[in-house]
Design a protein around this motif. Structure first.
Motif, PDB file in Angstrom:
ATOM      1  N   GLN A   1       1.923   1.767  -3.518  1.00  0.00           N
ATOM      2  CA  GLN A   1       0.776   2.191  -4.332  1.00  0.00           C
ATOM      3  C   GLN A   1       0.487   3.672  -4.129  1.00  0.00           C
ATOM      4  OE1 GLN A   1      -2.647  -0.286  -3.604  1.00  0.00           O
ATOM      5  NE2 GLN A   1      -1.511  -2.169  -3.993  1.00  0.00           N
ATOM      6  N   GLU A   2       0.575   4.130  -2.892  1.00  0.00           N
ATOM      7  CA  GLU A   2       0.329   5.540  -2.579  1.00  0.00           C
ATOM      8  C   GLU A   2       1.344   6.437  -3.293  1.00  0.00           C
ATOM      9  OE1 GLU A   2      -0.946   9.131  -1.120  1.00  0.00           O
ATOM     10  OE2 GLU A   2      -2.002   7.223  -1.003  1.00  0.00           O
TER      11      GLU A   2
ATOM     12  N   PRO B   1       0.812  -1.224   0.000  1.00  0.00           N
ATOM     13  CA  PRO B   1       0.000   0.000   0.000  1.00  0.00           C
ATOM     14  C   PRO B   1       0.848   1.279   0.000  1.00  0.00           C
ATOM     15  CG  PRO B   1      -0.837  -1.550   1.627  1.00  0.00           C
ATOM     16  CD  PRO B   1       0.432  -2.130   1.085  1.00  0.00           C
ATOM     17  N   GLU B   2       1.989   1.266   0.698  1.00  0.00           N
ATOM     18  CA  GLU B   2       2.866   2.442   0.724  1.00  0.00           C
ATOM     19  C   GLU B   2       3.373   2.760  -0.684  1.00  0.00           C
ATOM     20  OE1 GLU B   2       3.276   0.234   4.645  1.00  0.00           O
ATOM     21  OE2 GLU B   2       3.407  -0.334   2.545  1.00  0.00           O
TER      22      GLU B   2
ATOM     23  N   PRO C   1       5.261  11.279   2.196  1.00  0.00           N
ATOM     24  CA  PRO C   1       4.042  10.785   1.550  1.00  0.00           C
ATOM     25  C   PRO C   1       3.320   9.689   2.332  1.00  0.00           C
ATOM     26  CG  PRO C   1       5.966   9.903   0.452  1.00  0.00           C
ATOM     27  CD  PRO C   1       6.464  10.894   1.463  1.00  0.00           C
ATOM     28  N   ASN C   2       4.030   8.965   3.173  1.00  0.00           N
ATOM     29  CA  ASN C   2       3.420   7.859   3.915  1.00  0.00           C
ATOM     30  C   ASN C   2       3.277   8.152   5.400  1.00  0.00           C
ATOM     31  OD1 ASN C   2       3.112   6.165   1.674  1.00  0.00           O
ATOM     32  ND2 ASN C   2       5.213   5.429   1.843  1.00  0.00           N
TER      33      ASN C   2
ATOM     34  N   ARG D   1       0.308   8.590  -6.574  1.00  0.00           N
ATOM     35  CA  ARG D   1       0.348  10.048  -6.491  1.00  0.00           C
ATOM     36  C   ARG D   1       1.220  10.622  -7.615  1.00  0.00           C
ATOM     37  NH1 ARG D   1       1.526  12.756  -0.718  1.00  0.00           N
ATOM     38  NH2 ARG D   1       0.046  11.134  -0.127  1.00  0.00           N
TER      39      ARG D   1
END
Length: 161
Positions: free
Chosen positions: A36-37, A33-34, A116-117, A41
């Motif tokens: 993918q984020e 998920p990190e 970002p995470n 973005r």
């Protein structure tokens, strides 16, 4: 003392860079998920100027392409410990520098930002430390870098003798 410190730097920096790169592969290659984020973005940002898909799963700068480049850089850094193959360490450092220059640039100059995470900027700090480590390695091994550069130059521009 200086010889001891030099040995630590010459062995420690390639191991540090390789460890960071290899550790990141578990996120990039498993579609975490990190990851993918971050890449989602970046792909949204690229789409805003007509380059949709650039950071997508099959894009030129996808997580798989970047992860593969990090894997190759790590392999070169580790192979470079063999004395006869020391130029691989220079090539791995140069590739690592290129990868991290891109990563730092995207963190600073896109909507991605340095956190970002929501990890306190740890990913950005790691990128900066890897970038600095690669610069130091290239400075220390500048004679090997020059020899590698001359070899590449001769490969593309043959001299007539």
């Amino acid at each position: 003392m200086m010889i001891w410190l030099s040995r630590i730097v010459r062995f420690g920096l390639p191991l540090f860079v390789s460890a960071i790169f290899l550790d990141s592969l578990r996120y990039k290659f498993t579609d975490a998920p990190e990851t993918q984020e971050i890449f989602g973005r970046l792909d949204g940002w690229a789409a805003s100027f007509g380059a949709a898909g650039l950071f997508d799963h099959s894009g030129l700068f996808s997580q798989y392409m970047i992860g593969s480049a990090e894997l190759i850089a790590s392999a070169m850094l580790l192979i470079g410990f063999v004395p006869a193959l020391r130029r691989f360490q220079v090539a791995g450092s140069a590739l690592g520098l290129a990868i991290m220059t891109g990563a730092i640039s995207f963190h600073l100059f896109t909507p991605l930002g340095i956190d970002p995470n929501a990890d306190g900027g740890g990913l950005f700090v790691a990128a900066c430390l890897v970038w600095l480590s690669c610069v130091i390695l290239l400075a220390i091994k500048r004679q090997d870098l020059l020899a590698l550069g001359c070899g590449v130059f001769r490969a593309f521009i043959p001299t007539n003798r």
